[in-house]
Design a protein around this motif. Structure first.
Motif, mmCIF file in Angstrom:
data_model
loop_
_atom_site.group_PDB
_atom_site.id
_atom_site.type_symbol
_atom_site.label_atom_id
_atom_site.label_comp_id
_atom_site.label_asym_id
_atom_site.label_seq_id
_atom_site.Cartn_x
_atom_site.Cartn_y
_atom_site.Cartn_z
ATOM 1 N N SER A 158 0.814 -1.223 0.000
ATOM 2 C CA SER A 158 0.000 0.000 0.000
ATOM 3 C C SER A 158 0.845 1.270 0.000
ATOM 4 O O SER A 158 0.300 2.375 0.024
ATOM 5 C CB SER A 158 -0.923 0.005 1.220
ATOM 6 O OG SER A 158 -0.141 -0.130 2.406
ATOM 7 N N GLY A 160 4.121 3.942 -1.455
ATOM 8 C CA GLY A 160 4.388 4.616 -2.721
ATOM 9 C C GLY A 160 4.912 3.658 -3.777
ATOM 10 O O GLY A 160 4.446 3.658 -4.930
ATOM 11 N N SER A 181 -1.978 -3.444 5.840
ATOM 12 C CA SER A 181 -2.827 -3.515 7.037
ATOM 13 C C SER A 181 -4.300 -3.441 6.638
ATOM 14 O O SER A 181 -4.631 -3.142 5.483
ATOM 15 C CB SER A 181 -2.480 -2.390 8.014
ATOM 16 O OG SER A 181 -2.884 -1.154 7.468
ATOM 17 N N ASN A 184 -6.003 -0.852 4.369
ATOM 18 C CA ASN A 184 -5.567 -0.743 2.967
ATOM 19 C C ASN A 184 -5.911 -1.963 2.116
ATOM 20 O O ASN A 184 -5.554 -2.004 0.933
ATOM 21 C CB ASN A 184 -4.055 -0.495 2.913
ATOM 22 C CG ASN A 184 -3.710 0.896 3.400
ATOM 23 O OD1 ASN A 184 -4.437 1.847 3.113
ATOM 24 N ND2 ASN A 184 -2.619 1.024 4.142
ATOM 25 N N TYR A 199 -1.531 -7.908 7.383
ATOM 26 C CA TYR A 199 -0.448 -8.309 8.300
ATOM 27 C C TYR A 199 -0.820 -8.180 9.765
ATOM 28 O O TYR A 199 -0.116 -8.702 10.638
ATOM 29 C CB TYR A 199 0.864 -7.572 7.988
ATOM 30 C CG TYR A 199 0.898 -6.087 8.301
ATOM 31 C CD1 TYR A 199 1.056 -5.608 9.593
ATOM 32 C CD2 TYR A 199 0.827 -5.152 7.267
ATOM 33 C CE1 TYR A 199 1.104 -4.251 9.865
ATOM 34 C CE2 TYR A 199 0.875 -3.786 7.530
ATOM 35 C CZ TYR A 199 1.007 -3.340 8.828
ATOM 36 O OH TYR A 199 1.052 -1.998 9.097
ATOM 37 N N LEU A 273 18.361 -4.140 -4.170
ATOM 38 C CA LEU A 273 18.011 -3.243 -5.275
ATOM 39 C C LEU A 273 18.614 -1.856 -5.070
ATOM 40 O O LEU A 273 18.577 -1.309 -3.972
ATOM 41 C CB LEU A 273 16.482 -3.129 -5.336
ATOM 42 C CG LEU A 273 15.895 -2.248 -6.432
ATOM 43 C CD1 LEU A 273 16.203 -2.836 -7.799
ATOM 44 C CD2 LEU A 273 14.394 -2.116 -6.245
ATOM 45 N N ALA A 275 17.860 1.508 -7.049
ATOM 46 C CA ALA A 275 17.125 2.139 -8.154
ATOM 47 C C ALA A 275 17.936 3.303 -8.717
ATOM 48 O O ALA A 275 18.529 4.074 -7.970
ATOM 49 C CB ALA A 275 15.773 2.632 -7.666
ATOM 50 N N HIS A 318 3.337 5.272 7.216
ATOM 51 C CA HIS A 318 2.005 4.709 6.986
ATOM 52 C C HIS A 318 1.246 5.508 5.942
ATOM 53 O O HIS A 318 0.016 5.492 5.915
ATOM 54 C CB HIS A 318 1.220 4.592 8.291
ATOM 55 C CG HIS A 318 1.770 3.502 9.167
ATOM 56 N ND1 HIS A 318 1.592 2.157 8.898
ATOM 57 C CD2 HIS A 318 2.572 3.564 10.261
ATOM 58 C CE1 HIS A 318 2.226 1.442 9.809
ATOM 59 N NE2 HIS A 318 2.834 2.257 10.639
ATOM 60 N N ALA A 319 1.982 6.232 5.075
ATOM 61 C CA ALA A 319 1.298 6.912 3.967
ATOM 62 C C ALA A 319 0.650 5.851 3.087
ATOM 63 O O ALA A 319 1.155 4.740 2.948
ATOM 64 C CB ALA A 319 2.297 7.723 3.156
HETATM 65 N N1 LIG Z 1 16.585 0.370 -2.888
HETATM 66 C C1 LIG Z 1 16.123 1.416 -3.549
HETATM 67 O O1 LIG Z 1 16.708 1.863 -4.543
HETATM 68 C C2 LIG Z 1 14.843 2.063 -3.085
HETATM 69 C C3 LIG Z 1 14.175 2.995 -3.890
HETATM 70 C C4 LIG Z 1 12.970 3.535 -3.427
HETATM 71 C C5 LIG Z 1 12.485 3.156 -2.186
HETATM 72 N N2 LIG Z 1 13.195 2.276 -1.413
HETATM 73 C C6 LIG Z 1 12.716 1.864 -0.086
HETATM 74 O O2 LIG Z 1 11.532 1.108 -0.256
HETATM 75 C C7 LIG Z 1 10.728 1.255 0.904
HETATM 76 C C8 LIG Z 1 9.298 1.529 0.476
HETATM 77 O O3 LIG Z 1 9.219 2.824 -0.101
HETATM 78 P P1 LIG Z 1 7.824 3.524 -0.223
HETATM 79 O O4 LIG Z 1 8.033 4.820 -0.939
HETATM 80 O O5 LIG Z 1 6.814 2.576 -0.756
HETATM 81 O O6 LIG Z 1 7.519 3.808 1.323
HETATM 82 P P2 LIG Z 1 6.195 4.368 1.973
HETATM 83 O O7 LIG Z 1 5.262 4.896 0.927
HETATM 84 O O8 LIG Z 1 6.590 5.293 3.067
HETATM 85 O O9 LIG Z 1 5.549 3.056 2.643
HETATM 86 C C9 LIG Z 1 4.453 3.245 3.471
HETATM 87 C C10 LIG Z 1 3.616 1.995 3.448
HETATM 88 O O10 LIG Z 1 4.301 0.963 4.166
HETATM 89 C C11 LIG Z 1 3.307 0.136 4.718
HETATM 90 N N3 LIG Z 1 3.764 -0.625 5.875
HETATM 91 C C12 LIG Z 1 4.227 -0.138 7.050
HETATM 92 N N4 LIG Z 1 4.513 -1.167 7.880
HETATM 93 C C13 LIG Z 1 4.201 -2.309 7.214
HETATM 94 C C14 LIG Z 1 4.279 -3.684 7.523
HETATM 95 N N5 LIG Z 1 4.704 -4.105 8.725
HETATM 96 N N6 LIG Z 1 3.914 -4.590 6.592
HETATM 97 C C15 LIG Z 1 3.468 -4.191 5.364
HETATM 98 N N7 LIG Z 1 3.354 -2.886 5.012
HETATM 99 C C16 LIG Z 1 3.721 -1.966 5.926
HETATM 100 C C17 LIG Z 1 2.227 1.106 5.133
HETATM 101 O O11 LIG Z 1 0.987 0.429 5.101
HETATM 102 P P3 LIG Z 1 0.075 0.350 6.419
HETATM 103 O O12 LIG Z 1 -0.255 1.768 6.785
HETATM 104 O O13 LIG Z 1 -1.067 -0.457 5.921
HETATM 105 O O14 LIG Z 1 0.909 -0.315 7.479
HETATM 106 C C18 LIG Z 1 2.277 2.206 4.091
HETATM 107 O O15 LIG Z 1 1.265 2.088 3.119
HETATM 108 C C19 LIG Z 1 11.348 2.389 1.718
HETATM 109 O O16 LIG Z 1 12.011 1.842 2.818
HETATM 110 C C20 LIG Z 1 12.335 3.036 0.794
HETATM 111 O O17 LIG Z 1 13.448 3.563 1.470
HETATM 112 C C21 LIG Z 1 14.349 1.730 -1.836
#
Ligand SMILES: NC(=O)c1ccc[n+]([C@@H]2O[C@H](COP(=O)([O-])OP(=O)(O)OC[C@H]3O[C@@H](n4cnc5c(N)ncnc54)[C@H](OP(=O)(O)O)[C@@H]3O)[C@@H](O)[C@H]2O)c1
Length: 327
Positions: A158, A160, A181, A184, A199, A273, A275, A318-319
Protein backbone atom coordinates in the motif's frame (compact mmCIF):
# COMPACT_ATOMS: atom_id res chain seq x y z
CA UNK A 1 12.06 31.63 -7.19
CA UNK A 2 10.68 29.96 -4.08
CA UNK A 3 12.35 26.72 -2.96
CA UNK A 4 12.58 24.46 0.08
CA UNK A 5 16.19 24.68 1.25
CA UNK A 6 18.18 23.07 4.02
CA UNK A 7 21.53 24.16 5.48
CA UNK A 8 22.00 21.39 8.05
CA UNK A 9 20.78 17.83 8.55
CA UNK A 10 17.89 17.34 10.91
CA UNK A 11 14.12 17.03 11.36
CA UNK A 12 11.54 18.69 9.09
CA UNK A 13 12.00 21.98 11.01
CA UNK A 14 15.41 22.36 9.31
CA UNK A 15 13.60 22.87 5.99
CA UNK A 16 12.92 26.51 5.07
CA UNK A 17 10.99 28.21 2.28
CA UNK A 18 13.47 30.66 0.73
CA UNK A 19 13.98 32.93 -2.29
CA UNK A 20 16.83 31.60 -4.44
CA UNK A 21 18.05 32.30 -7.97
CA UNK A 22 16.29 30.55 -10.83
CA UNK A 23 18.85 28.02 -12.15
CA UNK A 24 20.33 28.55 -15.63
CA UNK A 25 20.36 25.51 -17.93
CA UNK A 26 23.75 24.23 -19.16
CA UNK A 27 24.10 23.38 -22.87
CA UNK A 28 22.63 19.87 -22.42
CA UNK A 29 19.98 20.85 -19.86
CA UNK A 30 16.39 22.01 -19.86
CA UNK A 31 14.79 24.47 -17.44
CA UNK A 32 11.44 23.16 -16.18
CA UNK A 33 8.74 25.18 -14.42
CA UNK A 34 7.68 22.67 -11.78
CA UNK A 35 3.93 22.10 -11.48
CA UNK A 36 4.09 19.18 -9.04
CA UNK A 37 6.73 17.27 -7.10
CA UNK A 38 6.45 14.02 -5.16
CA UNK A 39 7.92 12.75 -1.92
CA UNK A 40 9.89 9.55 -1.49
CA UNK A 41 11.42 7.86 1.54
CA UNK A 42 14.73 9.04 0.01
CA UNK A 43 13.76 12.65 0.85
CA UNK A 44 13.59 12.11 4.59
CA UNK A 45 16.79 10.05 4.55
CA UNK A 46 18.46 12.96 2.71
CA UNK A 47 16.90 15.53 5.07
CA UNK A 48 18.14 13.75 8.21
CA UNK A 49 21.42 12.52 6.73
CA UNK A 50 20.31 9.10 7.90
CA UNK A 51 21.77 6.53 7.80
CA UNK A 52 24.93 8.44 8.65
CA UNK A 53 26.96 6.33 6.22
CA UNK A 54 24.99 7.97 3.38
CA UNK A 55 26.56 11.33 4.34
CA UNK A 56 29.71 10.16 2.56
CA UNK A 57 27.74 10.63 -0.67
CA UNK A 58 25.25 13.34 0.36
CA UNK A 59 27.61 15.71 2.18
CA UNK A 60 29.47 15.22 5.46
CA UNK A 61 28.32 18.08 7.68
CA UNK A 62 25.35 19.36 5.65
CA UNK A 63 23.49 18.29 2.51
CA UNK A 64 25.55 19.04 -0.59
CA UNK A 65 22.35 19.68 -2.54
CA UNK A 66 20.64 22.61 -0.78
CA UNK A 67 17.16 22.15 -2.30
CA UNK A 68 15.35 18.90 -1.39
CA UNK A 69 13.16 16.75 -3.66
CA UNK A 70 13.73 14.41 -6.62
CA UNK A 71 10.51 13.72 -8.53
CA UNK A 72 8.86 16.43 -10.59
CA UNK A 73 6.45 17.14 -13.44
CA UNK A 74 6.13 20.45 -15.24
CA UNK A 75 6.54 22.52 -18.41
CA UNK A 76 9.80 23.22 -20.20
CA UNK A 77 10.57 26.93 -19.94
CA UNK A 78 13.93 27.10 -21.77
CA UNK A 79 16.50 24.72 -23.26
CA UNK A 80 20.33 24.70 -23.51
CA UNK A 81 22.09 25.18 -26.83
CA UNK A 82 22.76 21.43 -27.39
CA UNK A 83 19.23 20.25 -26.56
CA UNK A 84 17.49 18.69 -29.59
CA UNK A 85 14.54 16.54 -28.47
CA UNK A 86 12.80 18.83 -25.98
CA UNK A 87 11.18 22.21 -26.69
CA UNK A 88 9.86 25.06 -24.56
CA UNK A 89 6.24 24.36 -23.66
CA UNK A 90 6.65 20.54 -23.58
CA UNK A 91 5.05 18.80 -20.59
CA UNK A 92 7.69 16.55 -18.99
CA UNK A 93 8.39 14.49 -15.88
CA UNK A 94 11.50 13.01 -14.29
CA UNK A 95 13.69 12.17 -11.31
CA UNK A 96 16.60 14.47 -10.44
CA UNK A 97 18.46 11.69 -8.60
CA UNK A 98 21.07 12.71 -6.06
CA UNK A 99 21.23 16.21 -7.58
CA UNK A 100 17.86 16.91 -5.85
CA UNK A 101 16.07 20.25 -6.34
CA UNK A 102 12.43 19.39 -7.14
CA UNK A 103 10.81 21.24 -4.21
CA UNK A 104 11.16 24.52 -6.09
CA UNK A 105 9.40 26.58 -8.74
CA UNK A 106 12.08 25.73 -11.36
CA UNK A 107 14.61 22.94 -11.90
CA UNK A 108 17.41 22.35 -14.40
CA UNK A 109 17.76 18.78 -15.57
CA UNK A 110 19.83 17.06 -18.30
CA UNK A 111 17.78 16.48 -21.45
CA UNK A 112 18.55 12.75 -21.21
CA UNK A 113 16.80 12.55 -17.83
CA UNK A 114 13.39 14.01 -18.75
CA UNK A 115 10.62 12.29 -20.65
CA UNK A 116 7.30 13.48 -22.05
CA UNK A 117 4.64 13.45 -19.35
CA UNK A 118 2.00 10.72 -19.72
CA UNK A 119 -0.74 12.55 -21.60
CA UNK A 120 -3.58 11.14 -19.51
CA UNK A 121 -2.09 11.97 -16.09
CA UNK A 122 -2.33 15.17 -14.06
CA UNK A 123 1.00 16.81 -13.12
CA UNK A 124 0.54 15.43 -9.59
CA UNK A 125 0.05 11.87 -10.87
CA UNK A 126 2.99 12.19 -13.26
CA UNK A 127 5.26 13.51 -10.48
CA UNK A 128 4.25 10.50 -8.38
CA UNK A 129 5.67 8.06 -10.91
CA UNK A 130 9.45 8.42 -11.38
CA UNK A 131 11.42 7.12 -8.37
CA UNK A 132 8.69 4.85 -6.96
CA UNK A 133 7.81 3.57 -10.44
CA UNK A 134 11.43 3.00 -11.43
CA UNK A 135 12.02 1.14 -8.15
CA UNK A 136 8.99 -1.06 -8.82
CA UNK A 137 9.94 -1.65 -12.46
CA UNK A 138 13.57 -2.47 -11.65
CA UNK A 139 12.59 -4.69 -8.72
CA UNK A 140 10.07 -6.73 -10.68
CA UNK A 141 11.14 -6.66 -14.34
CA UNK A 142 14.92 -6.09 -14.29
CA UNK A 143 15.99 -7.77 -11.05
CA UNK A 144 13.06 -10.07 -10.28
CA UNK A 145 12.69 -11.08 -13.95
CA UNK A 146 8.97 -11.61 -13.42
CA UNK A 147 7.40 -13.75 -16.17
CA UNK A 148 3.74 -14.46 -16.91
CA UNK A 149 2.40 -17.02 -14.42
CA UNK A 150 4.94 -16.22 -11.70
CA UNK A 151 3.62 -15.84 -8.17
CA UNK A 152 4.80 -12.50 -6.78
CA UNK A 153 4.45 -11.26 -3.21
CA UNK A 154 4.82 -7.56 -2.41
CA UNK A 155 5.44 -6.74 1.25
CA UNK A 156 4.41 -3.09 1.69
CA UNK A 157 1.82 -3.16 -1.12
CA UNK A 158 0.00 0.00 0.00
CA UNK A 159 3.03 2.34 -0.02
CA UNK A 160 4.39 4.62 -2.72
CA UNK A 161 6.40 1.85 -4.38
CA UNK A 162 4.02 -0.98 -3.47
CA UNK A 163 0.91 0.50 -5.11
CA UNK A 164 2.82 0.82 -8.40
CA UNK A 165 4.50 -2.58 -7.94
CA UNK A 166 1.12 -4.35 -7.61
CA UNK A 167 -0.02 -2.83 -10.91
CA UNK A 168 3.28 -3.52 -12.71
CA UNK A 169 3.37 -7.14 -11.51
CA UNK A 170 -0.12 -7.61 -13.00
CA UNK A 171 1.03 -5.98 -16.26
CA UNK A 172 3.94 -8.48 -16.32
CA UNK A 173 1.39 -11.32 -16.04
CA UNK A 174 2.02 -12.41 -12.45
CA UNK A 175 -0.37 -13.71 -9.82
CA UNK A 176 0.05 -11.09 -7.12
CA UNK A 177 -0.19 -11.23 -3.35
CA UNK A 178 -0.07 -7.86 -1.57
CA UNK A 179 0.70 -7.45 2.14
CA UNK A 180 -0.79 -4.43 3.95
CA UNK A 181 -2.83 -3.51 7.04
CA UNK A 182 -6.61 -3.80 7.37
CA UNK A 183 -7.42 -0.24 6.27
CA UNK A 184 -5.57 -0.74 2.97
CA UNK A 185 -6.91 -4.17 1.97
CA UNK A 186 -9.58 -2.76 -0.37
CA UNK A 187 -7.10 -0.36 -1.98
CA UNK A 188 -4.57 -3.11 -2.73
CA UNK A 189 -7.29 -5.39 -4.08
CA UNK A 190 -8.60 -2.55 -6.28
CA UNK A 191 -5.12 -2.21 -7.83
CA UNK A 192 -5.38 -5.78 -9.10
CA UNK A 193 -3.87 -7.95 -6.36
CA UNK A 194 -5.20 -11.53 -6.59
CA UNK A 195 -4.63 -12.16 -2.87
CA UNK A 196 -4.24 -9.70 -0.01
CA UNK A 197 -2.66 -10.60 3.33
CA UNK A 198 -3.62 -8.32 6.22
CA UNK A 199 -0.45 -8.31 8.30
CA UNK A 200 -2.34 -7.40 11.45
CA UNK A 201 -4.12 -10.78 11.26
CA UNK A 202 -1.94 -13.16 9.26
CA UNK A 203 1.77 -13.79 8.81
CA UNK A 204 2.64 -14.30 5.13
CA UNK A 205 5.87 -16.07 6.07
CA UNK A 206 3.79 -18.91 7.58
CA UNK A 207 1.32 -19.08 4.69
CA UNK A 208 1.10 -22.32 2.68
CA UNK A 209 1.45 -20.26 -0.52
CA UNK A 210 5.03 -19.99 -1.80
CA UNK A 211 6.21 -17.28 -4.19
CA UNK A 212 8.60 -17.13 -7.14
CA UNK A 213 9.50 -13.51 -6.38
CA UNK A 214 9.20 -11.72 -3.05
CA UNK A 215 9.64 -7.93 -3.30
CA UNK A 216 10.26 -6.61 0.22
CA UNK A 217 9.51 -2.89 0.68
CA UNK A 218 9.27 -2.89 4.46
CA UNK A 219 12.44 -4.46 5.84
CA UNK A 220 10.75 -5.60 9.04
CA UNK A 221 11.29 -9.36 8.65
CA UNK A 222 14.37 -11.55 8.97
CA UNK A 223 15.97 -13.11 5.91
CA UNK A 224 14.98 -16.53 7.29
CA UNK A 225 11.32 -15.54 7.49
CA UNK A 226 11.31 -13.91 4.05
CA UNK A 227 12.97 -16.95 2.45
CA UNK A 228 10.35 -19.22 4.03
CA UNK A 229 7.75 -17.57 1.76
CA UNK A 230 9.74 -18.41 -1.41
CA UNK A 231 9.71 -21.44 -3.69
CA UNK A 232 13.01 -23.41 -3.42
CA UNK A 233 14.57 -21.42 -6.28
CA UNK A 234 12.66 -18.18 -5.76
CA UNK A 235 14.07 -14.65 -5.83
CA UNK A 236 14.12 -12.24 -2.90
CA UNK A 237 14.38 -8.58 -3.92
CA UNK A 238 15.36 -6.36 -1.00
CA UNK A 239 14.81 -2.62 -1.26
CA UNK A 240 15.76 -1.39 2.19
CA UNK A 241 13.14 -0.20 4.63
CA UNK A 242 13.17 -0.64 8.37
CA UNK A 243 11.34 1.64 10.76
CA UNK A 244 13.22 4.87 11.55
CA UNK A 245 14.31 5.02 15.17
CA UNK A 246 16.60 8.01 14.94
CA UNK A 247 20.26 8.24 14.00
CA UNK A 248 21.87 5.04 12.81
CA UNK A 249 25.14 4.31 11.05
CA UNK A 250 23.94 2.02 8.28
CA UNK A 251 20.18 1.74 8.99
CA UNK A 252 18.26 -0.03 6.23
CA UNK A 253 21.48 -1.02 4.47
CA UNK A 254 22.07 -3.66 7.17
CA UNK A 255 19.37 -6.03 5.84
CA UNK A 256 20.59 -5.52 2.28
CA UNK A 257 24.19 -6.22 3.29
CA UNK A 258 23.23 -9.39 5.18
CA UNK A 259 21.23 -10.51 2.15
CA UNK A 260 24.22 -10.03 -0.15
CA UNK A 261 26.52 -11.87 2.25
CA UNK A 262 24.12 -14.82 2.44
CA UNK A 263 23.35 -14.95 -1.30
CA UNK A 264 26.35 -17.07 -2.46
CA UNK A 265 25.50 -19.83 0.06
CA UNK A 266 21.80 -20.46 -0.65
CA UNK A 267 19.71 -21.64 -3.60
CA UNK A 268 17.48 -18.61 -3.42
CA UNK A 269 18.49 -15.59 -5.46
CA UNK A 270 18.84 -12.64 -3.08
CA UNK A 271 19.32 -9.23 -4.67
CA UNK A 272 19.70 -5.80 -3.05
CA UNK A 273 18.01 -3.24 -5.27
CA UNK A 274 19.58 0.11 -6.09
CA UNK A 275 17.12 2.14 -8.15
CA UNK A 276 18.69 4.51 -10.68
CA UNK A 277 16.71 6.92 -12.86
CA UNK A 278 16.86 6.36 -16.61
CA UNK A 279 15.01 7.62 -19.67
CA UNK A 280 14.11 4.04 -20.67
CA UNK A 281 12.34 3.44 -17.35
CA UNK A 282 10.45 6.75 -17.60
CA UNK A 283 9.33 5.89 -21.16
CA UNK A 284 8.14 2.44 -20.04
CA UNK A 285 6.19 3.93 -17.14
CA UNK A 286 4.60 6.49 -19.49
CA UNK A 287 3.61 3.75 -21.95
CA UNK A 288 1.92 1.72 -19.20
CA UNK A 289 0.22 4.83 -17.79
CA UNK A 290 -1.15 5.75 -21.21
CA UNK A 291 -2.74 2.30 -21.64
CA UNK A 292 -4.64 3.02 -18.41
CA UNK A 293 -3.10 0.00 -16.64
CA UNK A 294 -0.75 1.99 -14.39
CA UNK A 295 -2.30 4.82 -12.37
CA UNK A 296 -0.50 6.39 -9.42
CA UNK A 297 -2.61 6.70 -6.29
CA UNK A 298 -2.34 10.04 -4.50
CA UNK A 299 -2.78 10.00 -0.74
CA UNK A 300 -2.28 13.69 0.07
CA UNK A 301 -1.23 16.88 -1.71
CA UNK A 302 0.49 19.78 0.08
CA UNK A 303 1.49 23.28 -1.13
CA UNK A 304 5.23 24.05 -1.45
CA UNK A 305 5.50 25.85 1.90
CA UNK A 306 4.10 22.76 3.67
CA UNK A 307 6.87 20.38 2.53
CA UNK A 308 8.01 20.00 6.18
CA UNK A 309 4.52 18.79 7.19
CA UNK A 310 4.42 16.48 4.15
CA UNK A 311 7.77 14.89 5.05
CA UNK A 312 6.69 14.57 8.69
CA UNK A 313 3.64 12.63 7.46
CA UNK A 314 5.67 10.42 5.11
CA UNK A 315 8.27 9.49 7.70
CA UNK A 316 5.50 7.97 9.82
CA UNK A 317 5.77 5.11 7.27
CA UNK A 318 2.01 4.71 6.99
CA UNK A 319 1.30 6.91 3.97
CA UNK A 320 -1.19 5.31 1.63
CA UNK A 321 0.56 5.44 -1.76
CA UNK A 322 2.01 8.79 -2.85
CA UNK A 323 2.33 12.16 -1.15
CA UNK A 324 2.72 15.05 -3.61
CA UNK A 325 3.48 18.77 -3.61
CA UNK A 326 1.49 21.12 -5.82
CA UNK A 327 3.47 24.18 -6.90
N1 LIG B 1 16.58 0.37 -2.89
C1 LIG B 1 16.12 1.42 -3.55
O1 LIG B 1 16.71 1.86 -4.54
C2 LIG B 1 14.84 2.06 -3.08
C3 LIG B 1 14.17 2.99 -3.89
C4 LIG B 1 12.97 3.53 -3.43
C5 LIG B 1 12.48 3.16 -2.19
N2 LIG B 1 13.20 2.28 -1.41
C6 LIG B 1 12.72 1.86 -0.09
O2 LIG B 1 11.53 1.11 -0.26
C7 LIG B 1 10.73 1.25 0.90
C8 LIG B 1 9.30 1.53 0.48
O3 LIG B 1 9.22 2.82 -0.10
P1 LIG B 1 7.82 3.52 -0.22
O4 LIG B 1 8.03 4.82 -0.94
O5 LIG B 1 6.81 2.58 -0.76
O6 LIG B 1 7.52 3.81 1.32
P2 LIG B 1 6.19 4.37 1.97
O7 LIG B 1 5.26 4.90 0.93
O8 LIG B 1 6.59 5.29 3.07
O9 LIG B 1 5.55 3.06 2.64
C9 LIG B 1 4.45 3.24 3.47
C10 LIG B 1 3.62 1.99 3.45
O10 LIG B 1 4.30 0.96 4.17
C11 LIG B 1 3.31 0.14 4.72
N3 LIG B 1 3.76 -0.62 5.88
C12 LIG B 1 4.23 -0.14 7.05
N4 LIG B 1 4.51 -1.17 7.88
C13 LIG B 1 4.20 -2.31 7.21
C14 LIG B 1 4.28 -3.68 7.52
N5 LIG B 1 4.70 -4.11 8.73
N6 LIG B 1 3.91 -4.59 6.59
C15 LIG B 1 3.47 -4.19 5.36
N7 LIG B 1 3.35 -2.89 5.01
C16 LIG B 1 3.72 -1.97 5.93
C17 LIG B 1 2.23 1.11 5.13
O11 LIG B 1 0.99 0.43 5.10
P3 LIG B 1 0.08 0.35 6.42
O12 LIG B 1 -0.25 1.77 6.79
O13 LIG B 1 -1.07 -0.46 5.92
O14 LIG B 1 0.91 -0.31 7.48
C18 LIG B 1 2.28 2.21 4.09
O15 LIG B 1 1.26 2.09 3.12
C19 LIG B 1 11.35 2.39 1.72
O16 LIG B 1 12.01 1.84 2.82
C20 LIG B 1 12.33 3.04 0.79
O17 LIG B 1 13.45 3.56 1.47
C21 LIG B 1 14.35 1.73 -1.84
Amino acid sequence: MKAIVQDRYGPPETLKLADVDVPVPAADEVLVRVEAAALNAYDWHAMRGDPRMARLAMGRSKPRARIRGRDFAGRVEAVGTHVRQVRPGDAVFGDLGDANGAFAEYVCVPEAMVAPKPANLTPQQAAALPLAGITALMGLRDVGQVQPGHRVLINGASGGVGTLAVQLAKILGATVTGVCSTRNVDLVRSLGADHVVDYTRDDFTHDARRHDILFDLVGNRSLTALRRALTPTGTLVLSGGGVYRGGSLIGPVWLLTRGQLLAPFVRHRIVALAAAPSREHLDTLRAHAETGRLTPVIDRSYPLHEVPQAIRYLEGEHARAKVVITI
